[in-house]
Write a protein that holds these residues in place. Structure first.
Motif, PDB file in Angstrom:
ATOM      1  N   GLY A   1      17.786 -22.095 -27.296  1.00  8.06           N
ATOM      2  CA  GLY A   1      19.135 -21.848 -26.801  1.00  8.06           C
ATOM      3  C   GLY A   1      19.270 -20.418 -26.324  1.00  8.06           C
ATOM      4  N   MET A   2      19.897 -20.253 -25.180  1.00  9.97           N
ATOM      5  CA  MET A   2      20.110 -18.911 -24.626  1.00  9.97           C
ATOM      6  C   MET A   2      21.538 -18.455 -24.897  1.00  9.97           C
ATOM      7  N   TYR A   3      21.721 -17.132 -24.843  1.00 14.86           N
ATOM      8  CA  TYR A   3      23.050 -16.562 -24.958  1.00 14.86           C
ATOM      9  C   TYR A   3      23.116 -15.282 -24.139  1.00 14.86           C
ATOM     10  N   VAL A   4      24.344 -14.919 -23.763  1.00 13.52           N
ATOM     11  CA  VAL A   4      24.626 -13.645 -23.100  1.00 13.52           C
ATOM     12  C   VAL A   4      25.744 -12.992 -23.887  1.00 13.52           C
ATOM     13  N   GLY A   5      25.794 -11.666 -23.849  1.00  9.46           N
ATOM     14  CA  GLY A   5      26.830 -11.012 -24.615  1.00  9.46           C
ATOM     15  C   GLY A   5      27.055  -9.582 -24.198  1.00  9.46           C
ATOM     16  N   GLY A   6      28.053  -8.992 -24.816  1.00 10.59           N
ATOM     17  CA  GLY A   6      28.367  -7.607 -24.537  1.00 10.59           C
ATOM     18  C   GLY A   6      29.292  -7.038 -25.584  1.00 10.59           C
ATOM     19  N   GLY A   7      29.374  -5.720 -25.564  1.00 10.91           N
ATOM     20  CA  GLY A   7      30.227  -5.027 -26.520  1.00 10.91           C
ATOM     21  C   GLY A   7      29.999  -3.538 -26.429  1.00 10.91           C
ATOM     22  N   GLY A   8      29.964  -2.896 -27.590  1.00 11.47           N
ATOM     23  CA  GLY A   8      29.772  -1.459 -27.639  1.00 11.47           C
ATOM     24  C   GLY A   8      28.822  -1.070 -28.750  1.00 11.47           C
ATOM     25  N   SER A   9      28.232   0.116 -28.599  1.00  7.88           N
ATOM     26  CA  SER A   9      27.278   0.618 -29.571  1.00  7.88           C
ATOM     27  C   SER A   9      27.576   2.092 -29.851  1.00  7.88           C
ATOM     28  N   LEU A  10      27.687   2.443 -31.123  1.00 10.09           N
ATOM     29  CA  LEU A  10      27.832   3.828 -31.559  1.00 10.09           C
ATOM     30  C   LEU A  10      26.449   4.286 -32.002  1.00 10.09           C
ATOM     31  N   LEU A  11      25.887   5.253 -31.284  1.00  6.75           N
ATOM     32  CA  LEU A  11      24.540   5.754 -31.571  1.00  6.75           C
ATOM     33  C   LEU A  11      24.644   7.143 -32.168  1.00  6.75           C
ATOM     34  N   PHE A  12      23.820   7.411 -33.179  1.00  8.67           N
ATOM     35  CA  PHE A  12      23.786   8.749 -33.755  1.00  8.67           C
ATOM     36  C   PHE A  12      22.365   9.070 -34.183  1.00  8.67           C
ATOM     37  N   ASP A  13      21.966  10.298 -33.910  1.00 12.17           N
ATOM     38  CA  ASP A  13      20.628  10.786 -34.227  1.00 12.17           C
ATOM     39  C   ASP A  13      20.744  12.127 -34.923  1.00 12.17           C
ATOM     40  N   ASP A  14      19.787  12.442 -35.763  1.00 12.18           N
ATOM     41  CA  ASP A  14      19.733  13.720 -36.453  1.00 12.18           C
ATOM     42  C   ASP A  14      19.652  14.842 -35.416  1.00 12.18           C
ATOM     43  N   GLY A  15      20.605  15.749 -35.432  1.00 16.46           N
ATOM     44  CA  GLY A  15      20.597  16.885 -34.516  1.00 16.46           C
ATOM     45  C   GLY A  15      21.180  16.606 -33.143  1.00 16.46           C
ATOM     46  N   VAL A  16      21.672  15.396 -32.880  1.00 14.27           N
ATOM     47  CA  VAL A  16      22.248  15.033 -31.582  1.00 14.27           C
ATOM     48  C   VAL A  16      23.649  14.481 -31.833  1.00 14.27           C
ATOM     49  N   ARG A  17      24.596  14.824 -30.974  1.00 16.10           N
ATOM     50  CA  ARG A  17      25.963  14.351 -31.189  1.00 16.10           C
ATOM     51  C   ARG A  17      26.063  12.830 -31.027  1.00 16.10           C
ATOM     52  N   ARG A  18      27.038  12.255 -31.704  1.00 13.74           N
ATOM     53  CA  ARG A  18      27.266  10.809 -31.623  1.00 13.74           C
ATOM     54  C   ARG A  18      27.698  10.451 -30.213  1.00 13.74           C
ATOM     55  N   ARG A  19      27.338   9.241 -29.813  1.00 19.18           N
ATOM     56  CA  ARG A  19      27.742   8.779 -28.489  1.00 19.18           C
ATOM     57  C   ARG A  19      28.013   7.283 -28.523  1.00 19.18           C
ATOM     58  N   VAL A  20      28.937   6.854 -27.691  1.00 19.87           N
ATOM     59  CA  VAL A  20      29.301   5.445 -27.586  1.00 19.87           C
ATOM     60  C   VAL A  20      28.779   4.931 -26.250  1.00 19.87           C
ATOM     61  N   ARG A  21      28.146   3.777 -26.263  1.00 27.46           N
ATOM     62  CA  ARG A  21      27.587   3.182 -25.051  1.00 27.46           C
ATOM     63  C   ARG A  21      28.009   1.723 -24.945  1.00 27.46           C
ATOM     64  N   THR A  22      28.150   1.252 -23.722  1.00 26.48           N
ATOM     65  CA  THR A  22      28.383  -0.165 -23.464  1.00 26.48           C
ATOM     66  C   THR A  22      27.102  -0.928 -23.779  1.00 26.48           C
ATOM     67  N   LEU A  23      27.251  -2.120 -24.344  1.00 25.66           N
ATOM     68  CA  LEU A  23      26.109  -2.938 -24.736  1.00 25.66           C
ATOM     69  C   LEU A  23      26.156  -4.264 -23.983  1.00 25.66           C
ATOM     70  N   ILE A  24      25.043  -4.616 -23.339  1.00 23.08           N
ATOM     71  CA  ILE A  24      24.898  -5.892 -22.639  1.00 23.08           C
ATOM     72  C   ILE A  24      23.606  -6.524 -23.130  1.00 23.08           C
ATOM     73  N   VAL A  25      23.647  -7.824 -23.512  1.00 18.14           N
ATOM     74  CA  VAL A  25      22.454  -8.481 -24.052  1.00 18.14           C
ATOM     75  C   VAL A  25      22.238  -9.859 -23.435  1.00 18.14           C
ATOM     76  N   LEU A  26      20.976 -10.265 -23.415  1.00 24.54           N
ATOM     77  CA  LEU A  26      20.539 -11.601 -23.016  1.00 24.54           C
ATOM     78  C   LEU A  26      19.498 -12.017 -24.035  1.00 24.54           C
ATOM     79  N   GLY A  27      19.687 -13.178 -24.647  1.00 23.76           N
ATOM     80  CA  GLY A  27      18.757 -13.576 -25.700  1.00 23.76           C
ATOM     81  C   GLY A  27      18.427 -15.044 -25.673  1.00 23.76           C
ATOM     82  N   VAL A  28      17.394 -15.383 -26.428  1.00 22.65           N
ATOM     83  CA  VAL A  28      16.971 -16.765 -26.609  1.00 22.65           C
ATOM     84  C   VAL A  28      16.659 -16.974 -28.083  1.00 22.65           C
ATOM     85  N   GLU A  29      17.063 -18.130 -28.606  1.00 25.26           N
ATOM     86  CA  GLU A  29      16.806 -18.481 -29.995  1.00 25.26           C
ATOM     87  C   GLU A  29      16.026 -19.782 -30.045  1.00 25.26           C
TER      88      GLU A  29
END
Length: 159
Positions: A97-125
């Protein structure tokens, strides 16, 4: 609550309450491994859950932690994703089964400021195993190109 504490709480409590359920459930637990490649590459292990918002749509939250190479040095990295998936075969009529999706992602790394990014996905199960797990693969964009492998708890008679 800080981002680190939120990720820790989600990683500890959400899978423990959702993944092990055996009765029909609205919630579906998930574990996954992801590579996120952009200007740098991150490797994350993640856990979360999603809820069925109807026959075709799943809304999920996922918390991941791992490492990212920044300027030749490996540093701690993490993320929190909120995304909706539209299932193209929600009733297990086909082996895959396939799916498509989207949303948002909050990314954070040691020593780098937090950032929000749009998330788009395509998957198969794949099909559920006898122990009611569904393995899958996912491609996406969100803070870089994403490639992930997923393991989700199967719902009765549905993906």
């Amino acid at each position: 609550m800080s981002g680190r504490r939120l990720v820790l709480a989600l990683l500890v409590f959400l899978p423990a309450t959702v993944v092990g359920q055996d009765a029909p459930q609205r919630w579906q637990g998930e574990a996954r491994l992801d590579a996120i490649a952009g200007r740098t590459t991150a490797w994350h292990a993640a856990a979360g859950a999603n809820a069925a918002l109807g026959l075709y749509v799943r809304l999920g939250v996922l918390a991941g932690a791992g490492i990212r190479q920044v300027s030749g040095i490996w540093r701690r990295s993490g993320r929190v994703d909120l995304a909706a998936r539209f299932q193209l075969d929600p009733l297990l009529q086909f082996k895959h089964g396939m799916y498509v999706g989207g949303g948002g992602s909050l990314l954070f790394d040691d020593g780098v400021r937090r950032r929000v990014r749009t998330l788009i996905v395509l998957g198969v199960e794949g099909a559920p195993t006898r122990r009611r797990w569904i393995a899958g693969a996912e491609l996406g964009l969100g803070g870089g190109a994403r490639l992930g492998v997923t393991l989700r708890r199967a719902r009765k008679q549905a993906r």
